[in-house]
Design a protein around this motif. Structure first.
Motif, PDB file in Angstrom:
ATOM      1  N   LEU A 138      91.425  37.712  -7.335  1.00 50.13           N
ATOM      2  CA  LEU A 138      90.547  38.598  -6.566  1.00 50.13           C
ATOM      3  C   LEU A 138      89.106  38.120  -6.618  1.00 50.13           C
ATOM      4  O   LEU A 138      88.367  38.252  -5.635  1.00 50.13           O
ATOM      5  N   LEU A 139      88.698  37.550  -7.759  1.00 52.11           N
ATOM      6  CA  LEU A 139      87.340  37.022  -7.872  1.00 52.11           C
ATOM      7  C   LEU A 139      87.103  35.917  -6.844  1.00 52.11           C
ATOM      8  O   LEU A 139      86.062  35.885  -6.175  1.00 52.11           O
ATOM      9  N   VAL A 140      88.083  35.033  -6.698  1.00 52.46           N
ATOM     10  CA  VAL A 140      87.955  33.961  -5.707  1.00 52.46           C
ATOM     11  C   VAL A 140      87.951  34.539  -4.295  1.00 52.46           C
ATOM     12  O   VAL A 140      87.188  34.092  -3.425  1.00 52.46           O
ATOM     13  N   TYR A 141      88.800  35.533  -4.052  1.00 52.25           N
ATOM     14  CA  TYR A 141      88.804  36.178  -2.735  1.00 52.25           C
ATOM     15  C   TYR A 141      87.450  36.802  -2.411  1.00 52.25           C
ATOM     16  O   TYR A 141      86.961  36.729  -1.277  1.00 52.25           O
ATOM     17  N   PHE A 142      86.832  37.422  -3.414  1.00 56.75           N
ATOM     18  CA  PHE A 142      85.526  38.040  -3.190  1.00 56.75           C
ATOM     19  C   PHE A 142      84.477  36.971  -2.873  1.00 56.75           C
ATOM     20  O   PHE A 142      83.553  37.211  -2.098  1.00 56.75           O
ATOM     21  N   MET A 143      84.612  35.785  -3.477  1.00 57.63           N
ATOM     22  CA  MET A 143      83.713  34.688  -3.144  1.00 57.63           C
ATOM     23  C   MET A 143      83.914  34.244  -1.689  1.00 57.63           C
ATOM     24  O   MET A 143      82.961  33.895  -0.996  1.00 57.63           O
ATOM     25  N   ILE A 144      85.179  34.273  -1.240  1.00 56.43           N
ATOM     26  CA  ILE A 144      85.462  33.934   0.159  1.00 56.43           C
ATOM     27  C   ILE A 144      84.830  34.969   1.086  1.00 56.43           C
ATOM     28  O   ILE A 144      84.248  34.626   2.123  1.00 56.43           O
ATOM     29  N   PRO A 158      97.478  29.973 -12.573  1.00 58.72           N
ATOM     30  CA  PRO A 158      96.039  29.778 -12.793  1.00 58.72           C
ATOM     31  C   PRO A 158      95.545  28.416 -12.332  1.00 58.72           C
ATOM     32  O   PRO A 158      94.370  28.272 -11.956  1.00 58.72           O
ATOM     33  N   TYR A 159      96.423  27.420 -12.322  1.00 54.58           N
ATOM     34  CA  TYR A 159      96.035  26.115 -11.798  1.00 54.58           C
ATOM     35  C   TYR A 159      95.746  26.211 -10.299  1.00 54.58           C
ATOM     36  O   TYR A 159      94.753  25.657  -9.810  1.00 54.58           O
ATOM     37  N   ALA A 160      96.621  26.904  -9.553  1.00 54.94           N
ATOM     38  CA  ALA A 160      96.413  27.067  -8.122  1.00 54.94           C
ATOM     39  C   ALA A 160      95.144  27.869  -7.837  1.00 54.94           C
ATOM     40  O   ALA A 160      94.395  27.564  -6.906  1.00 54.94           O
ATOM     41  N   ILE A 161      94.886  28.894  -8.657  1.00 55.06           N
ATOM     42  CA  ILE A 161      93.662  29.680  -8.490  1.00 55.06           C
ATOM     43  C   ILE A 161      92.442  28.811  -8.757  1.00 55.06           C
ATOM     44  O   ILE A 161      91.417  28.921  -8.068  1.00 55.06           O
ATOM     45  N   SER A 162      92.535  27.936  -9.734  1.00 56.02           N
ATOM     46  CA  SER A 162      91.429  27.019 -10.025  1.00 56.02           C
ATOM     47  C   SER A 162      91.179  26.071  -8.869  1.00 56.02           C
ATOM     48  O   SER A 162      90.024  25.786  -8.522  1.00 56.02           O
ATOM     49  N   MET A 163      92.259  25.574  -8.259  1.00 54.90           N
ATOM     50  CA  MET A 163      92.106  24.699  -7.090  1.00 54.90           C
ATOM     51  C   MET A 163      91.450  25.447  -5.938  1.00 54.90           C
ATOM     52  O   MET A 163      90.617  24.898  -5.211  1.00 54.90           O
ATOM     53  N   MET A 164      91.814  26.728  -5.775  1.00 57.40           N
ATOM     54  CA  MET A 164      91.207  27.530  -4.724  1.00 57.40           C
ATOM     55  C   MET A 164      89.720  27.739  -5.004  1.00 57.40           C
ATOM     56  O   MET A 164      88.880  27.614  -4.108  1.00 57.40           O
ATOM     57  N   ALA A 165      89.389  28.046  -6.261  1.00 55.96           N
ATOM     58  CA  ALA A 165      87.986  28.231  -6.629  1.00 55.96           C
ATOM     59  C   ALA A 165      87.200  26.941  -6.424  1.00 55.96           C
ATOM     60  O   ALA A 165      86.054  26.966  -5.938  1.00 55.96           O
ATOM     61  N   LEU A 166      87.805  25.818  -6.774  1.00 62.17           N
ATOM     62  CA  LEU A 166      87.147  24.526  -6.587  1.00 62.17           C
ATOM     63  C   LEU A 166      86.898  24.253  -5.110  1.00 62.17           C
ATOM     64  O   LEU A 166      85.812  23.781  -4.722  1.00 62.17           O
ATOM     65  N   THR A 167      87.879  24.566  -4.264  1.00 60.36           N
ATOM     66  CA  THR A 167      87.730  24.337  -2.829  1.00 60.36           C
ATOM     67  C   THR A 167      86.619  25.190  -2.241  1.00 60.36           C
ATOM     68  O   THR A 167      85.769  24.706  -1.482  1.00 60.36           O
ATOM     69  N   VAL A 168      86.614  26.489  -2.596  1.00 58.43           N
ATOM     70  CA  VAL A 168      85.579  27.393  -2.088  1.00 58.43           C
ATOM     71  C   VAL A 168      84.201  26.956  -2.583  1.00 58.43           C
ATOM     72  O   VAL A 168      83.223  26.952  -1.829  1.00 58.43           O
ATOM     73  N   GLY A 169      84.125  26.564  -3.856  1.00 62.34           N
ATOM     74  CA  GLY A 169      82.846  26.119  -4.404  1.00 62.34           C
ATOM     75  C   GLY A 169      82.327  24.867  -3.709  1.00 62.34           C
ATOM     76  O   GLY A 169      81.137  24.766  -3.397  1.00 62.34           O
ATOM     77  N   LEU A 170      83.215  23.905  -3.451  1.00 60.59           N
ATOM     78  CA  LEU A 170      82.804  22.681  -2.768  1.00 60.59           C
ATOM     79  C   LEU A 170      82.358  22.960  -1.336  1.00 60.59           C
ATOM     80  O   LEU A 170      81.361  22.402  -0.866  1.00 60.59           O
ATOM     81  N   CYS A 171      83.100  23.818  -0.647  1.00 62.01           N
ATOM     82  CA  CYS A 171      82.711  24.154   0.727  1.00 62.01           C
ATOM     83  C   CYS A 171      81.351  24.831   0.752  1.00 62.01           C
ATOM     84  O   CYS A 171      80.491  24.517   1.591  1.00 62.01           O
ATOM     85  N   THR A 172      81.138  25.765  -0.170  1.00 66.54           N
ATOM     86  CA  THR A 172      79.866  26.483  -0.211  1.00 66.54           C
ATOM     87  C   THR A 172      78.718  25.548  -0.546  1.00 66.54           C
ATOM     88  O   THR A 172      77.637  25.620   0.061  1.00 66.54           O
ATOM     89  N   TYR A 173      78.951  24.634  -1.484  1.00 70.49           N
ATOM     90  CA  TYR A 173      77.880  23.727  -1.904  1.00 70.49           C
ATOM     91  C   TYR A 173      77.559  22.703  -0.821  1.00 70.49           C
ATOM     92  O   TYR A 173      76.380  22.448  -0.522  1.00 70.49           O
ATOM     93  N   MET A 174      78.593  22.128  -0.212  1.00 69.95           N
ATOM     94  CA  MET A 174      78.357  21.058   0.751  1.00 69.95           C
ATOM     95  C   MET A 174      77.877  21.579   2.102  1.00 69.95           C
ATOM     96  O   MET A 174      77.076  20.924   2.773  1.00 69.95           O
TER      97      MET A 174
END
Length: 233
Positions: free
Chosen positions: A131-137, A173-189
């Protein structure tokens, strides 16, 4: 560090298969970069930015997402993988660990169970991270002035298909980490927001520690990110 970045978990004792793993994640990173550029050109820059999320819409979307997660948990129920139930959980009880599965995940489960010794506790933490990652999305979509229904629909499809979210297995949790990494990279770049670096760090930590083959995306992503930061200071 050897307990986390152990190479024989990746190549199964044979270094010949390392090349296949590198190619796999190389294709993944290339597809990610291309998809980000496509979205950046088609969705964001071509949009007129006419939609603005209202306060009630933000809270409404988050409330609906939480309720949906609870409903799906009730529907799917708490499940345990064979590896966790018969290999990792006995290590949690005995305190004697081996390296058949990542020590990071075993210790994470042990820490959660030390607070509430029930399998529901582990699933609750997994859902909270998801849910934390979803809220970031949602936050990203609001800043980019995307339509609320588009963002909510994408998250809804993701949640319905992610039926393993209530299963205790390191892949979740690995898949959630990959999702968080993807969202973070998109937001940063795309937005040049340095505040997203904590999300990238969280994603890198999860991908690097929760699976033995996770060190491949860990080092590849770190290298690409450093190159990007030097090129776009």
């Amino acid at each position: 560090m050897e307990l986390v970045f152990r190479p024989d978990g990746v190549v199964a004792g044979r270094w010949e298969s390392t090349g296949a793993v590198l190619v796999q994640y190389g294709i993944f990173l290339a597809a990610l970069c291309l998809s980000v550029q496509a979205l950046n050109c088609v969705v964001w820059h071509e949009a007129r930015h006419e939609t603005v999320w209202k306060t009630w819409q933000k809270w409404g979307v988050m409330t609906v997402t939480v309720l949906l997660a609870v409903a799906l948990w009730r529907h799917w129920g708490t499940m345990c993988s064979f590896d966790f139930l018969h290999r990792q959980y006995p290590q949690v009880l005995s305190g004697q660990y081996d390296l058949m599965h990542t020590l990071a995940h075993t210790l994470m489960c042990k820490g959660i169970l030390s607070v509430w010794h029930h399998f529901h506790a582990i699933v609750l933490v997994q859902l909270a991270l998801l849910l934390l990652v979803y809220f970031m999305i949602f936050s990203w979509g609001a800043r980019e002035k995307m339509r609320v229904l588009i963002v909510l629909g994408a998250v809804f499809l993701c949640m319905v298909q992610f039926d393993m979210a209530t299963t205790i297995i390191k892949d979740v949790p690995y898949a959630i980490s990959m999702m968080a990494l993807t969202v973070g990279l998109c937001t940063y770049m795309l937005e040049k927001r340095t505040s997203s670096l904590w999300l990238i760090g969280l994603g890198l930590a999860g991908t690097g520690c929760l699976r033995y083959d996770g060190y491949v995306p860990f080092f590849l992503t770190t290298g690409v990110l450093l190159a990007y930061m030097f090129r776009h200071p």
